[in-house]
Design an enzyme around this catalytic site. Sequence first.
Site, mmCIF file in Angstrom:
data_model
loop_
_atom_site.group_PDB
_atom_site.id
_atom_site.type_symbol
_atom_site.label_atom_id
_atom_site.label_comp_id
_atom_site.label_asym_id
_atom_site.label_seq_id
_atom_site.Cartn_x
_atom_site.Cartn_y
_atom_site.Cartn_z
ATOM 1 C CG PHE A 121 -2.360 -0.163 0.966
ATOM 2 C CD1 PHE A 121 -2.820 -1.144 0.112
ATOM 3 C CD2 PHE A 121 -3.289 0.683 1.557
ATOM 4 C CE1 PHE A 121 -4.183 -1.285 -0.140
ATOM 5 C CE2 PHE A 121 -4.651 0.550 1.318
ATOM 6 C CZ PHE A 121 -5.094 -0.425 0.463
ATOM 7 C CD GLN A 234 -6.345 9.972 2.956
ATOM 8 O OE1 GLN A 234 -7.050 9.010 3.228
ATOM 9 N NE2 GLN A 234 -5.048 9.994 3.209
ATOM 10 C CG HIS A 236 -8.814 7.698 -2.248
ATOM 11 N ND1 HIS A 236 -8.448 7.176 -3.463
ATOM 12 C CD2 HIS A 236 -8.530 6.733 -1.338
ATOM 13 C CE1 HIS A 236 -7.985 5.941 -3.288
ATOM 14 N NE2 HIS A 236 -8.022 5.660 -2.002
ATOM 15 C CG LEU A 246 -12.383 3.872 -2.243
ATOM 16 C CD1 LEU A 246 -11.370 4.999 -2.308
ATOM 17 C CD2 LEU A 246 -12.431 3.270 -0.853
ATOM 18 C CD GLU A 249 -3.115 3.682 -0.808
ATOM 19 O OE1 GLU A 249 -3.883 4.587 -0.415
ATOM 20 O OE2 GLU A 249 -2.026 3.447 -0.285
ATOM 21 N NE ARG A 280 -5.513 6.084 0.636
ATOM 22 C CZ ARG A 280 -6.387 5.457 1.404
ATOM 23 N NH1 ARG A 280 -7.051 6.129 2.329
ATOM 24 N NH2 ARG A 280 -6.608 4.178 1.256
ATOM 25 C CG HIS A 348 -11.070 8.451 1.103
ATOM 26 N ND1 HIS A 348 -12.103 7.601 0.751
ATOM 27 C CD2 HIS A 348 -10.158 7.676 1.745
ATOM 28 C CE1 HIS A 348 -11.815 6.369 1.162
ATOM 29 N NE2 HIS A 348 -10.656 6.385 1.784
ATOM 30 N NE ARG A 383 -7.583 7.177 6.761
ATOM 31 C CZ ARG A 383 -7.743 6.269 5.794
ATOM 32 N NH1 ARG A 383 -6.985 5.181 5.751
ATOM 33 N NH2 ARG A 383 -8.657 6.428 4.859
#
Lengths: 570, 240
Positions: A121, A234, A236, A246, A249, A280, A348, A383
């Site tokens: 990730f 955040q 995304h 979404l 990721e 991100r 996000h 995050r």
Amino acid sequence: MSDVTHYEVLIVGGGLAGLRAAVAAHDAGRDVAVLTKVYPIRSHSGAAQGGVNASLGNHPEGGDDSWEKHAFDTIKGSDYLADQPRAEILTREAPERVFEMEHWGAAFSRFPDGRIAQRPFGGAGFPRTCYAADRTGHHLLHTLWEQCMKREIAFLNEWFLTRIVERDGRAAGVVAMHVPSGTVSTLAAQAIVLAGGGYGRVFSKTTNAYINTGSVTAAAYAAGARLEDMEFVQFHPTTLYGTNILISEGVRGEGGLLTNAEEKRFMDRYAPSVMELAPRDIVARAIQTEVDEGRGFDGPHGGYVHLDIRHLGAEVINTRLPGIRQIAMDFAGVDPIEAPIPVQPGQHYSMGGISCDENGRTDLTGLLACGECSCVSVHGSNRLGGNSLLETLVFGKRAGDAAAESAGDTGVHDSVLVSALGEERARIEALTMRGEGVRQIEIRRVMQAGMTEKAGLFRSEAPLAEAVTMLSELKERYRGVAPNDRGSEFNYDLVDTLELGGMLELAGVTATGALARTESRGSHWRIDHAERDDDRWLKHTMARRGADGSPSIDYEDVIITTYELMERKY
Amino acid sequence: MEPKRFTFRIRRFNPSDALDSYDEDFTLEVAEGVTVLEALLRIQAEQDGSLSFRYACRGAVCGSCAMVVNGAVALACRTQVHAAGSDTITIGPLPNLNVVKDLVVDMDFFLRKLTPVRPWLDPAGPDPERERLVDPDEWKEPEPYTNCILCASCHGVCPVTERDPRYLGPAALAKHYRFLADPRDGADDARLGFVDGDHGVWGCDTVWSCVKVCPKRVPPTKGILATRARIRPIEDKNGA
């Protein structure tokens, strides 16, 4: 006779954090009830896709991973705004919480040797994101709900929180509306755990569910709790063009490539060493920059780029990313086996939230918080993917334990709750009976579009100042808002109208904090102050609702212990 | 494609008035790409705030918005208005559950059916320190059933739930099989007993409607047949 219902521990919110807290408080011997505005299985936790981070070392390349390295990645990813001891708690307790979910039946994907599968990730030094295909949130949510059923934990489904009752700095209960009947009641609780999720719907382009309005956060703020780091929102990088649903990721973790309208990969210009697997905030700004500089695709919903997984082949796509394939087909008419997925950045996640310590304790005695509605702070200004599901489990449990421990006589007489109930009933009835007035949707749409435009991915002074002014004006207009439904049963128009008041407050705190913070850090990117400024801004923003209704801003030091500040490069 | 004018013929019911349920028409200009859920939200926000329906994620993962659209059970969020093939779109509540208001049905009735199947893992031995190992090939059997979002679409199309309110129904029986087939579960014998009856796996008509309607490709009928085979393997082999 008192018409107040009493609970030892009352959880508000039925997503992962709330359910994990409920299980903990129950297992500690407390009577627990979960009050939730939707059935728990409808909570937005269930939409989480990619996975949950824990340094299990199951991946062939993960043998040298450790919780310390996970903590380092988390803190670097936070652009050093995370409180370091809390990030260490998050990562140290991660394996135990993940194994526990497995023991309770969670449907994790497996490696050939039978162990929990892990994938790479963004921003992570090792492949440590444990996953259940691309439906990790769904599987964890249903598993925890099943564990609650097993324990016969009480649920107050479709109850909408309208107020937290506070007396002399102590939370003593809540006032809430039973949406099916419209009845407004008061519930006394010795300890209250807030787990109401994020407030993404204050923005127009968001991956968040319609229900993510921050109503619980707003209630805490109204009751006097402080909100921390709310300007850190955040965006995304990969949300589906058109609907902003979404696109995990995990798609990039599995090898998905970002390409622009020239059919070229572009991440080498922004994060050459990790490319698509940069954190991100960096990938989101890269995509927007490609679009802004004319190398994106144009469409009625703004610019976008391509996320290409065709080279992975049908087999990998169908086993590891089946949900993504379905979403792309259902909502964009694109089969990722045949064609690239059109994506653009969208709101996000809320890094900020109700300020609390590592056990969920807030400024108010008896009031705790966990999950996205809270700010512990472990995510700082950005995050990492896979850390939010983890946060719900680690800090959900800790908050549940702490609530169980602190439950006891509040010393607040029922008459305080009854009096608050009377005020709330009067407020709601006045709103319902107003008749003529502006509909909530008119104000809501202006707020959402304005926040995306003026307080979004790229920020600067003038638009942020406009946002603050806009929100004051909208709050003024809101004083004349009127729902069009006067009925009692399932009056969603009334719920939407009540929620909008809180959304305007949260948007106001977000824009005010962003305007004040004259630096760029993590998700908060000021084009007029493009550098991180540790001398002036290595600190948490703390907002308290002022006497005049506008946020009063203060700052607190970041807790820095083990990890030295460095430039954040990938 | 240009925005197009659609008539939404919505089944209304309000427990507070004395009326039976009735249809009400709303018209709306709808651009391509707009879903039935988005259309309903616009009608509620712009035309009639009293219109009630459940929703949350708008991405076909939360299971809130199952209803009948042009005669077929579907998630409203996953159904495109322009793909309807007609200018009038009829919308009604999910069948086989009591209507509480407009498109809102009694979901508690549906969820209560899960209780008798004890839908949680009952592991064979004490928890190990790390994870239990699961062979990925062995996991292929329960995996499809773990994707159920409890939207109740299957309940809405099942001919048995329609005539037998005591029938556990396709969702609960699929959930049951999810644990029966889980290699980590140690309660198989007891589990078979939960559903061995006319309101359990033997009640199913095996017409596969639930499998066809499921938005998450969960195959309840297949799980029901597999459970039957575990209860009475010999009779089933003889074609019982």
